[in-house]
Design a protein around this motif. Structure first.
Motif, PDB file in Angstrom:
ATOM      1  N   LEU A  62       0.825  -1.218   0.000  1.00  0.00           N
ATOM      2  CA  LEU A  62       0.000   0.000   0.000  1.00  0.00           C
ATOM      3  C   LEU A  62       0.855   1.261   0.000  1.00  0.00           C
ATOM      4  O   LEU A  62       0.411   2.329  -0.424  1.00  0.00           O
ATOM      5  CB  LEU A  62      -0.952   0.009   1.209  1.00  0.00           C
ATOM      6  CG  LEU A  62      -2.054  -1.058   1.186  1.00  0.00           C
ATOM      7  CD1 LEU A  62      -2.939  -0.926   2.419  1.00  0.00           C
ATOM      8  CD2 LEU A  62      -2.890  -0.951  -0.078  1.00  0.00           C
ATOM      9  N   ALA A  63       2.123   1.141   0.456  1.00  0.00           N
ATOM     10  CA  ALA A  63       3.033   2.294   0.471  1.00  0.00           C
ATOM     11  C   ALA A  63       3.298   2.806  -0.949  1.00  0.00           C
ATOM     12  O   ALA A  63       3.664   3.968  -1.128  1.00  0.00           O
ATOM     13  CB  ALA A  63       4.347   1.910   1.147  1.00  0.00           C
ATOM     14  N   ASN A  64       3.098   1.942  -1.952  1.00  0.00           N
ATOM     15  CA  ASN A  64       3.363   2.337  -3.345  1.00  0.00           C
ATOM     16  C   ASN A  64       2.099   2.778  -4.083  1.00  0.00           C
ATOM     17  O   ASN A  64       2.141   3.020  -5.282  1.00  0.00           O
ATOM     18  CB  ASN A  64       3.982   1.162  -4.106  1.00  0.00           C
ATOM     19  CG  ASN A  64       5.199   0.620  -3.400  1.00  0.00           C
ATOM     20  OD1 ASN A  64       6.045   1.388  -2.948  1.00  0.00           O
ATOM     21  ND2 ASN A  64       5.266  -0.698  -3.267  1.00  0.00           N
ATOM     22  N   VAL A  65       0.978   2.829  -3.372  1.00  0.00           N
ATOM     23  CA  VAL A  65      -0.290   3.182  -4.025  1.00  0.00           C
ATOM     24  C   VAL A  65      -0.632   4.639  -3.701  1.00  0.00           C
ATOM     25  O   VAL A  65      -0.435   5.086  -2.572  1.00  0.00           O
ATOM     26  CB  VAL A  65      -1.425   2.249  -3.536  1.00  0.00           C
ATOM     27  CG1 VAL A  65      -2.729   2.536  -4.276  1.00  0.00           C
ATOM     28  CG2 VAL A  65      -1.042   0.780  -3.716  1.00  0.00           C
ATOM     29  N   ARG A  66      -1.108   5.364  -4.698  1.00  0.00           N
ATOM     30  CA  ARG A  66      -1.494   6.764  -4.508  1.00  0.00           C
ATOM     31  C   ARG A  66      -2.949   6.961  -4.912  1.00  0.00           C
ATOM     32  O   ARG A  66      -3.438   6.285  -5.829  1.00  0.00           O
ATOM     33  CB  ARG A  66      -0.628   7.695  -5.374  1.00  0.00           C
ATOM     34  CG  ARG A  66       0.859   7.632  -5.077  1.00  0.00           C
ATOM     35  CD  ARG A  66       1.222   8.407  -3.806  1.00  0.00           C
ATOM     36  NE  ARG A  66       2.636   8.229  -3.469  1.00  0.00           N
ATOM     37  CZ  ARG A  66       3.117   7.235  -2.707  1.00  0.00           C
ATOM     38  NH1 ARG A  66       2.298   6.342  -2.190  1.00  0.00           N
ATOM     39  NH2 ARG A  66       4.411   7.151  -2.462  1.00  0.00           N
TER      40      ARG A  66
END
Ligand code: ZN
Length: 256
Positions: A101-105
């Motif tokens: 989720l850290a790579n989702v915007r």
């Protein structure tokens, strides 16, 4: 009640056999993702939620193990159960995939896909549950008028009824025969929205109409032989469960 000014587009209501759709990320929460559209049926009306994956543009797949409908608006329609309409769907992410989720915007384009076997099982189970209810409506209308709850799982479905008199073994056999006759007739099932709101929906088979927002088969034939069992839940409460051990789960009906 708290209400949002946005809703998730419920693509499953356009077509139960849609197994994927493109969507845009609207919100990333603690362990969940909200999209502007989804094919994933969220837990509701007693039916368990779909599972699946959210596919990022770089090909990474984030598994979701639950889908939850949140912040719907209360809607009261005459001769229809009170329901929540609109709202958003939160896709609850598998604990092992939360790191992704850290790579989702917000605004990212994604594709959401459901587990087709699980959906096929839940749609079959839900359709079987309605056949069980039709049997109860005919043999024990007093019980059918007081449904206390229902749970539709992949492998079985159950309904709880309030009763003054227990449901006798012979009555259960009669209910089972009525349900199985629908399967043998390979009856078509139709679902359609209420004129007042597209989230208020009906299920219909051979003229039997049940208000229901769940996912279903379009024909009873795949259910195979239904087996109905009774469990006493204490004074005044009975549970009838149906299982379907020779069911056919048609995953080939799905399409993008
Ligand atoms: Zn239903």
């Amino acid at each position: 009640m708290f209400s949002l000014n946005r809703t998730t587009s419920k693509r499953y209501y356009e077509d139960f056999n849609l197994d994927r759709c493109v969507a845009t990320v609207v919100k990333i929460g603690a362990g969940y993702v909200e999209l502007d559209a989804t094919v994933a049926y969220p837990e509701g009306g007693g039916q368990d939620a779909d599972h699946g994956v959210i596919v990022l543009q770089n090909g990474v797949e984030i598994r979701f193990i639950h889908a939850k409908k949140m912040y719907g608006d209360h809607l009261t329609i005459a001769d229809f159960p009170d329901i929540q309409v609109g709202g958003v769907v939160e896709h609850i992410v598998h604990p092992d995939d939360i790191g992704h989720l850290a790579n989702v915007r917000v605004g990212d384009p994604v594709e959401v896909r459901i587990n087709r076997l699980r959906r096929a099982q839940l749609s079959l189970s839900h359709t079987a549950c309605h056949l069980l209810l039709i049997g109860v409506q005919q043999i024990r209308p007093d019980a059918a008028a007081w449904i206390l709850g229902c749970h539709i799982r992949t492998d079985a479905a159950r309904l709880d009824f309030a009763v003054d008199e227990r449901i006798a073994t012979e009555e259960i056999r009669e209910i089972e025969d009525i349900a199985n006759a629908f399967v043998l007739r390979a009856s078509d099932v139709r679902v359609y929205p209420h004129a007042i709101h597209p989230d208020a929906r009906y299920w219909e088979c051979e003229g039997n109409v049940i208000p229901c927002g769940g996912t279903h088969l379009d024909n009873t034939r795949l259910i195979g032989r239904l087996e109905i069992r009774r469990k006493s839940m204490g004074a005044g409460k009975e549970r009838l469960s149906c299982s379907f051990n020779d069911a056919t789960f048609a995953t080939d009906v799905f399409h993008p």
